[in-house]
Design a protein around this motif. Sequence first.
Motif, PDB file in Angstrom:
ATOM      1  N   LEU A  26       0.847  -1.185   0.000  1.00  0.00           N
ATOM      2  CA  LEU A  26       0.000   0.000   0.000  1.00  0.00           C
ATOM      3  C   LEU A  26       0.883   1.235   0.000  1.00  0.00           C
ATOM      4  CD1 LEU A  26      -2.835   1.430   0.552  1.00  0.00           C
ATOM      5  CD2 LEU A  26      -2.275   1.156   2.976  1.00  0.00           C
ATOM      6  N   THR A  27       0.465   2.270  -0.748  1.00  0.00           N
ATOM      7  CA  THR A  27       1.173   3.546  -0.780  1.00  0.00           C
ATOM      8  C   THR A  27       0.172   4.683  -0.667  1.00  0.00           C
ATOM      9  OG1 THR A  27       1.110   3.571  -3.201  1.00  0.00           O
ATOM     10  CG2 THR A  27       3.098   2.678  -2.167  1.00  0.00           C
ATOM     11  N   SER A  28       0.625   5.790  -0.094  1.00  0.00           N
ATOM     12  CA  SER A  28      -0.178   7.014  -0.012  1.00  0.00           C
ATOM     13  C   SER A  28       0.654   8.158  -0.569  1.00  0.00           C
ATOM     14  CB  SER A  28      -0.581   7.303   1.438  1.00  0.00           C
ATOM     15  OG  SER A  28       0.561   7.507   2.249  1.00  0.00           O
ATOM     16  N   ALA A  29      -0.029   9.123  -1.178  1.00  0.00           N
ATOM     17  CA  ALA A  29       0.679  10.213  -1.853  1.00  0.00           C
ATOM     18  C   ALA A  29      -0.064  11.514  -1.650  1.00  0.00           C
ATOM     19  CB  ALA A  29       0.848   9.906  -3.334  1.00  0.00           C
ATOM     20  N   MET A  30       0.568  12.594  -2.105  1.00  0.00           N
ATOM     21  CA  MET A  30       0.006  13.933  -1.963  1.00  0.00           C
ATOM     22  C   MET A  30      -1.053  14.236  -3.022  1.00  0.00           C
ATOM     23  SD  MET A  30       3.488  16.014  -1.004  1.00  0.00           S
ATOM     24  CE  MET A  30       2.601  17.492  -0.523  1.00  0.00           C
ATOM     25  N   ASP A  31      -1.384  13.274  -3.886  1.00  0.00           N
ATOM     26  CA  ASP A  31      -2.483  13.448  -4.836  1.00  0.00           C
ATOM     27  C   ASP A  31      -3.826  13.035  -4.242  1.00  0.00           C
ATOM     28  OD1 ASP A  31      -2.075  10.775  -4.653  1.00  0.00           O
ATOM     29  OD2 ASP A  31      -1.725  10.415  -6.787  1.00  0.00           O
TER      30      ASP A  31
END
Length: 651
Positions: A302-307
């Motif tokens: 899982l990844t999280s981003a500023m988008d």
Amino acid sequence: MNKGKITFGKIQLKTPATENNELTASGSGFGSFGRIEPQKTAVSSSNAASDVEKLSADLENSRMQELMGISGFGRKAKQFDINEMIQKAKQNAPKAEVDQNAIPGPSGDTSEADEDSETEAIGPMPSLISSAESSNNTKSKKELKQHSAENSDDSDDDDEDDFDEDAPINKIPNSHEVEMRHGSKAVISLAADASGVRLATGSVDYNLNFWDFSGMDKSMKSFRTLQPCENHPIRDLSYSSTGDMILVVSGSSQAKVLDRDGFEKMECVKGDQYITDMSRTKGHVAGLTGGSWNFIRKDEFLTSAMDSTLRTWVFAKCKEQKNVIKTRAQGGLKTIPTCCAYNRDATLIAAGCSDGSIQTWDTRRMFVSTTHCVRDAHTKGSDISSVLFSYAGQTLATRSTDETLKLWDMRLFKKPLHVFENLFSRYDTTDCCFSPDDTMVLTGESLPKGQKLSNLYFFDTKTFETVCTIPITDSHIIRTHWHPKLNQIFIGCGNGIIRGLYDEKRSMRGAKLCVVRTYRKKKDVEMVGGAQVITPHALPMFRQEKTRSHRKKLEKDRMDPVKSKRPDLPITSGQGGRVASSGGTLSSYVIRNLGLSKRVEDDQDPREAILKYAKEAAENPYWIAPAYTKTQPKPIFNNEDEPDSKKPKTE
């Protein structure tokens, strides 16, 4: 109607002296049932030795009771060892004589109390002295046991007061400390594999260091340093459940997966930044903020981003994400997820957002709406730097830059269980960690102004009290990791140092393996600087040797028997004044040692050795010659030296 109780007395064996008297009183030949009145006889000192006869009579009495079936009625008879009692009676005969003289009353008769005590118990009784001594011994033994038990209880109480294994403060492994130098910049990411063999650290200097505890010595140096994401700081690291892959989350929009040795295995695809709908793109279009491996599926992360999205990926499919999760604020607008995490059974995904909210989604359903959502979990505008589930999965810990650490119960998610305040934090990657048994939660603080050392805080998850406060370093504490298998705590600091805390008794392997290994100094390579003149047509005596590398020089020295100090080779024949003691071949060695033949000359010519027996074979043919005498021609041997095989040149 109440009937009187029928009791049976002792059946005594009759002696000839008293048989006639009792026959006149009663007509029974076997004695009488019930209580027998004691006969008044004079006791003299000469009858003191009759205890042995009395014991033997009692033995016969008990046998008679068993034959008649009376021994099972009434009170159960005591059991005694007759042989041991007879030996004690023989030893105590002089003492018994004195005691028996003192026991009778004024008329010389025994007291009724003694007779009553004798009639109460059926069976032989030990002597008075032996019973008194045994009672005294049992009393003294009981007193000693009670005294020792009281002393042991007191000592146990003292030990329990001094050390309690169940106390949370005694579970903290902080008796020893090691230090590992990553660099000069802050260590903002840290991860260890499940087995506890490898440790990976990332920093704002773009470097990723790998540490191998099984191969390090006490110098504590990393075995590999690389820059996997070029000029992007390493924000987050996460090992897979099997430990064979590591997820690298940097400031770029593409996450990378490396193997244990740091070689790249996968790079996530970058999305199209001109598409407004983030679910239509195949990857992130802004910088990453966090990442985590799935604890159940080893190929999913899982990844999280500023988008304003969270994306799940499959290791085998790097061209497109698996699922897209959008984070929304109060009015339906976008909000940036600053951290993300799976729970232990991978049924929930949690994210902390920049608006101070905590949002969770169920992985078994569609990611359209949230399962839990708390809008005012932390102060709005302050980044939630860490979201972490406990090992049991019922508690959630969140760390924020608003100087708080909060514990949440997943069964009642509206209000926090407790809020730990005054925890200053300057980095948006400052995290928290649970102890292996979920009894404590720990976090670090950034160094406040005017304070010399930053502290590591341990809080009890049940009583919410501060268990312990440990000063760590003169810089900021950013990352903390309590490894459940090693029982060691690794701390990433703001000055580029990783500190490891462990206990000599409770911790195992890990840093304990490195501190006992000595540093092995490498050989210094001699570097000789000088101009080399290349003269290809120079004479051999004036020709300059070519410069060789250190490795080639060592290989050449290895071939030299003097420089390599080669031992003497085994002797095959006599040379240099040394003679082979047992011949050069296996057959000669066997012949000489077994004594089957005389000395075998190994150095002589085999042709000469055969021709030595030619005369004897010609005079006395025995084996082969008689069979070929008629057909075999006469052999002719050339005794002269062989001519040169080369033919002279003819002009």
